[in-house]
Scaffold this active site. Structure first.
Site, PDB file in Angstrom:
ATOM      1  N   GLY A  46      43.379  73.220  56.663  1.00  0.00           N
ATOM      2  CA  GLY A  46      43.898  72.059  57.388  1.00  0.00           C
ATOM      3  C   GLY A  46      42.958  71.662  58.503  1.00  0.00           C
ATOM      4  O   GLY A  46      42.031  72.398  58.850  1.00  0.00           O
ATOM      5  N   GLY A 106      41.729  71.793  61.609  1.00  0.00           N
ATOM      6  CA  GLY A 106      41.907  72.702  62.744  1.00  0.00           C
ATOM      7  C   GLY A 106      41.318  72.140  64.021  1.00  0.00           C
ATOM      8  O   GLY A 106      41.576  72.633  65.111  1.00  0.00           O
ATOM      9  N   LYS A 119      36.635  64.335  65.163  1.00  0.00           N
ATOM     10  CA  LYS A 119      36.362  65.738  64.836  1.00  0.00           C
ATOM     11  C   LYS A 119      35.914  66.441  66.117  1.00  0.00           C
ATOM     12  O   LYS A 119      34.930  66.036  66.737  1.00  0.00           O
ATOM     13  CB  LYS A 119      35.269  65.787  63.761  1.00  0.00           C
ATOM     14  CG  LYS A 119      34.836  67.181  63.353  1.00  0.00           C
ATOM     15  CD  LYS A 119      33.876  67.097  62.158  1.00  0.00           C
ATOM     16  CE  LYS A 119      33.276  68.436  61.794  1.00  0.00           C
ATOM     17  NZ  LYS A 119      32.361  68.331  60.643  1.00  0.00           N
ATOM     18  N   ASP A 175      39.248  76.938  68.737  1.00  0.00           N
ATOM     19  CA  ASP A 175      39.546  76.202  69.973  1.00  0.00           C
ATOM     20  C   ASP A 175      39.736  74.708  69.734  1.00  0.00           C
ATOM     21  O   ASP A 175      40.012  73.953  70.663  1.00  0.00           O
ATOM     22  CB  ASP A 175      38.433  76.441  71.004  1.00  0.00           C
ATOM     23  CG  ASP A 175      37.076  75.925  70.536  1.00  0.00           C
ATOM     24  OD1 ASP A 175      36.977  75.421  69.387  1.00  0.00           O
ATOM     25  OD2 ASP A 175      36.091  76.023  71.294  1.00  0.00           O
ATOM     26  N   ASP A 213      37.365  72.798  50.019  1.00  0.00           N
ATOM     27  CA  ASP A 213      37.875  71.920  51.086  1.00  0.00           C
ATOM     28  C   ASP A 213      36.808  70.964  51.580  1.00  0.00           C
ATOM     29  O   ASP A 213      37.103  70.038  52.332  1.00  0.00           O
ATOM     30  CB  ASP A 213      38.419  72.755  52.254  1.00  0.00           C
ATOM     31  CG  ASP A 213      37.408  73.782  52.749  1.00  0.00           C
ATOM     32  OD1 ASP A 213      36.970  74.613  51.944  1.00  0.00           O
ATOM     33  OD2 ASP A 213      37.030  73.724  53.939  1.00  0.00           O
ATOM     34  N   ASN A 214      35.569  71.181  51.164  1.00  0.00           N
ATOM     35  CA  ASN A 214      34.489  70.286  51.570  1.00  0.00           C
ATOM     36  C   ASN A 214      34.035  69.400  50.410  1.00  0.00           C
ATOM     37  O   ASN A 214      32.910  68.908  50.411  1.00  0.00           O
ATOM     38  CB  ASN A 214      33.312  71.095  52.110  1.00  0.00           C
ATOM     39  CG  ASN A 214      33.640  71.768  53.430  1.00  0.00           C
ATOM     40  OD1 ASN A 214      34.539  71.317  54.152  1.00  0.00           O
ATOM     41  ND2 ASN A 214      32.938  72.830  53.755  1.00  0.00           N
ATOM     42  N   ASP A 232      31.219  66.820  55.447  1.00  0.00           N
ATOM     43  CA  ASP A 232      31.083  68.063  56.210  1.00  0.00           C
ATOM     44  C   ASP A 232      29.660  68.582  56.256  1.00  0.00           C
ATOM     45  O   ASP A 232      29.261  69.466  55.505  1.00  0.00           O
ATOM     46  CB  ASP A 232      32.039  69.141  55.664  1.00  0.00           C
ATOM     47  CG  ASP A 232      33.239  69.265  56.589  1.00  0.00           C
ATOM     48  OD1 ASP A 232      33.132  68.764  57.716  1.00  0.00           O
ATOM     49  OD2 ASP A 232      34.255  69.835  56.189  1.00  0.00           O
TER      50      ASP A 232
HETATM   51  P1  AMP Z   1      34.355  73.682  58.108  1.00  0.00           P
HETATM   52  O1  AMP Z   1      33.544  74.926  58.039  1.00  0.00           O
HETATM   53  O2  AMP Z   1      33.917  72.724  59.201  1.00  0.00           O
HETATM   54  O3  AMP Z   1      34.547  73.023  56.798  1.00  0.00           O
HETATM   55  O4  AMP Z   1      35.805  74.174  58.611  1.00  0.00           O
HETATM   56  C1  AMP Z   1      36.605  75.054  57.889  1.00  0.00           C
HETATM   57  C2  AMP Z   1      37.970  75.171  58.525  1.00  0.00           C
HETATM   58  O5  AMP Z   1      37.875  75.734  59.831  1.00  0.00           O
HETATM   59  C3  AMP Z   1      38.695  73.845  58.692  1.00  0.00           C
HETATM   60  O6  AMP Z   1      40.064  74.070  58.496  1.00  0.00           O
HETATM   61  C4  AMP Z   1      38.400  73.496  60.125  1.00  0.00           C
HETATM   62  O7  AMP Z   1      39.351  72.625  60.667  1.00  0.00           O
HETATM   63  C5  AMP Z   1      38.448  74.854  60.778  1.00  0.00           C
HETATM   64  N1  AMP Z   1      37.678  74.925  62.027  1.00  0.00           N
HETATM   65  C6  AMP Z   1      36.333  74.895  62.166  1.00  0.00           C
HETATM   66  N2  AMP Z   1      35.982  74.982  63.469  1.00  0.00           N
HETATM   67  C7  AMP Z   1      37.131  75.046  64.174  1.00  0.00           C
HETATM   68  C8  AMP Z   1      37.454  75.161  65.567  1.00  0.00           C
HETATM   69  N3  AMP Z   1      36.501  75.198  66.509  1.00  0.00           N
HETATM   70  N4  AMP Z   1      38.753  75.204  65.911  1.00  0.00           N
HETATM   71  C9  AMP Z   1      39.720  75.169  64.991  1.00  0.00           C
HETATM   72  N5  AMP Z   1      39.497  75.067  63.681  1.00  0.00           N
HETATM   73  C10 AMP Z   1      38.220  75.016  63.265  1.00  0.00           C
HETATM   74 MG    MG Z   2      35.347  71.408  56.176  1.00  0.00          MG
END
Ligand code: AMP
Ligand code: MG
Length: 503
Positions: free
Chosen positions: A107, A109, A130, A142, A269-270, A279
């Site tokens: 989700g 995050g 983002k 965070d 998810d990407n 992403d």
């Molecule tokens: P990503 O690697 O950017 O595709 O992120 C993978 C998952 O980690 C997604 O659900 C993001 O929303 C979550 N995520 C990445 N960085 C953060 C962060 N700093 N705080 C909260 N969730 C994060």
């Molecule tokens: Mg992602």
């Protein structure tokens, strides 16, 4: 009218305000009409002192936004998450995903969807922040993002636009006035991301695992309406939908291969349903041709190596097809059969897309069966001689066969002869061939050392290097003398290049 006073009057309890609409917002919230399991209402967390670092004026105009009204405080307040554009009902999207093969609930995050901007042409684009704070899907994170990584996404996504590759886009990067804690302290920043939608393979996996069949159906109908309206009314619309997504992803990944783009984190998810690249974390462009190339420090087994991207694309699409099974046929065995048939076409569709793009790169207008081996022979030579991917095609385009060691090799001379014979067998002239090659072989790609150089200057307050780089990357097929500096490979001191996920 005094916009600032009015903004103050309309402040709400969460600390966000609603803006007036001189900026041209025309926002709908179709995603929020999906079953509620697909999202959580979530406003961005207001930040201390938002400041727009870079703003994409031409994209703003395409979206029907008024760049002037989004200058200064007005834009900063929106792109920093302190104000909600008129009509927006912010939410965080739920999704799941296979990350390096392991299935997890994820989700948004650290992102919120502000809403969907309807452009003057009637097109619909997600406007997402983002790095806008924690959400119910943040787990231990965070909710924030760093300036460097958000500028990096800005550079690479806009480079993809220049290269003609479907992609999410970057409207703005805004610093928050707050520091974030990573390995070191970083300047906090928010990227305003624009996408045909943020529907992912992982959104369907979420529906299949945590929703009822009606939820899954609602999501599929929504995706069809938004991205594949042409399948509406077909006998098995969900099967047609699956096939369309397979096709679009095959075409997308082929385009990545044509320019040496390595996504680096092709988790489910990407991967979008729209067929846009999304992403830009540890992604980077390959310099020396080698199918085993990996830049991401966390991809230790090379799962997402350049040469493995088509295979992973197929693997991800299998997860997508699995999620869709209940919609494909009421009889499960029958559904599996239909899914397998559709998936079995992926390698062929990919190869056809790959070969046809490579033909253009070699100035070939028509089709011959032997083209495939002509292409793979060249790639093998490039691998053997550690040739620069982009510059090899550039050299072939301009017939500048000095410089590289490969061009002196006997095997290359033989290959070159075969290629020339191939070109002579088609009716197009040498000029036609040259033009086709110019238009299909970028002179500039976002070379890793150039990207780093631009980011280093930018995080230290000098944006000029990045602005110049963006200008060049917007016209990668220009092949002008001014761009020559940007075509040079990285010095050996800048290698091996590593990218990190600590974003
Ligand atoms: P990503 O690697 O950017 O595709 O992120 C993978 C998952 O980690 C997604 O659900 C993001 O929303 C979550 N995520 C990445 N960085 C953060 C962060 N700093 N705080 C909260 N969730 C994060
Ligand atoms: Mg992602």
């Amino acid at each position: 009218m005094n916009m600032k006073n009015e903004r103050r009057e309309r402040e709400d309890k969460g600390g966000n305000t609603m803006t007036t609409n001189q900026a041209g917002w025309k926002i709908d919230n179709s995603y929020s009409r999906l079953p509620t399991i697909f999202y959580s209402q979530q406003k961005p967390t207001p930040v201390k002192s938002p400041e727009v670092v870079i703003f994409n004026e031409s994209l703003a105009e395409e979206l029907g936004l008024n760049p002037e009204a989004l200058q200064d405080d007005e834009g900063a307040a929106i792109f920093g998450g302190n104000e909600i554009p008129e009509g927006g009902t912010p939410l965080a999207q739920a999704y799941a995903g296979h990350q390096f093969g392991h299935f997890t609930m994820l989700g948004d995050g650290r992102a919120v969807l502000l809403g969907e901007q309807i452009t003057p042409d009637g097109e619909r684009f997600d406007i997402q922040l983002k790095g806008s704070g924690r959400t119910p899907y943040s787990r231990g994170g965070d909710g924030r993002a760093g300036l460097g990584p958000m500028l990096r996404e800005f550079i690479i996504s806009e480079a993809m636009v220049g290269l003609g590759i479907p992609t999410t886009r970057s409207l703005a990067v805004t610093t928050t006035g707050e520091q974030i804690i990573r390995e070191t302290m970083q300047t906090g920043a928010i990227l305003t991301r624009v996408a045909a939608s943020h529907l992912r393979v992982g959104t369907f996996q979420f529906a299949a695992n945590w929703g009822k069949t009606e939820d899954l159906r609602a999501l599929a109908d929504y995706a069809i309406e938004r991205h594949y309206p042409e399948v509406d009314g077909q006998e098995n619309r969900y099967l047609s939908f699956l096939k369309k997504v397979i096709k679009r992803q095959a075409a997308l990944i082929a385009k990545w291969q044509h320019v040496g783009f390595i996504h680096g984190v092709m988790n489910t998810d990407n991967m979008t349903i729209s067929g846009e690249s999304i992403d830009y974390g540890p992604c980077a462009f390959m310099d020396t041709y080698d199918p085993a190339t990996v830049f991401s420090s966390i991809d230790r087994d090379g799962r997402y190596a350049y040469g493995n991207q088509p295979y992973i694309g197929g693997w991800n699409l299998s997860r997508f097809a699995e999620a869709l099974l209940p919609l494909l046929h009421e009889d499960e065995d029958e559904a599996v059969k239909l899914a397998e048939e559709a998936l079995s076409e992926f390698p062929e569709i990919f190869e056809a897309e790959f070969i046809s793009g490579m033909r253009l790169k070699l100035g070939i207008f028509n089709e011959e069966k032997e083209d495939k081996s002509l292409i793979s022979d060249l790639l093998n030579l490039m691998n053997e001689h550690k040739a620069d991917f982009t510059n090899t095609f550039k050299a072939l385009t301009f017939d500048q066969l000095e410089g590289s060691e490969m061009f002196q090799a006997v095997d290359f001379t033989k290959w070159h002869g075969k290629w020339q014979e191939r070109l002579e067998r088609q009716e197009q002239s040498k000029d036609d061939v040259h033009e086709l090659m110019r238009d299909n072989n970028p002179g500039v790609i976002p070379r890793n050392h150039r990207v780093e150089e631009a980011l280093n200057a930018a995080v230290n307050g000098d944006l000029s290097v990045m602005v110049k780089l963006l200008e060049v990357l917007a016209n990668p097929f220009e092949h002008s003398a001014e761009q020559a500096e940007y075509c040079k490979p990285a010095p050996s001191t800048a290698r091996p290049y590593r990218t990190f996920c600590g974003t």
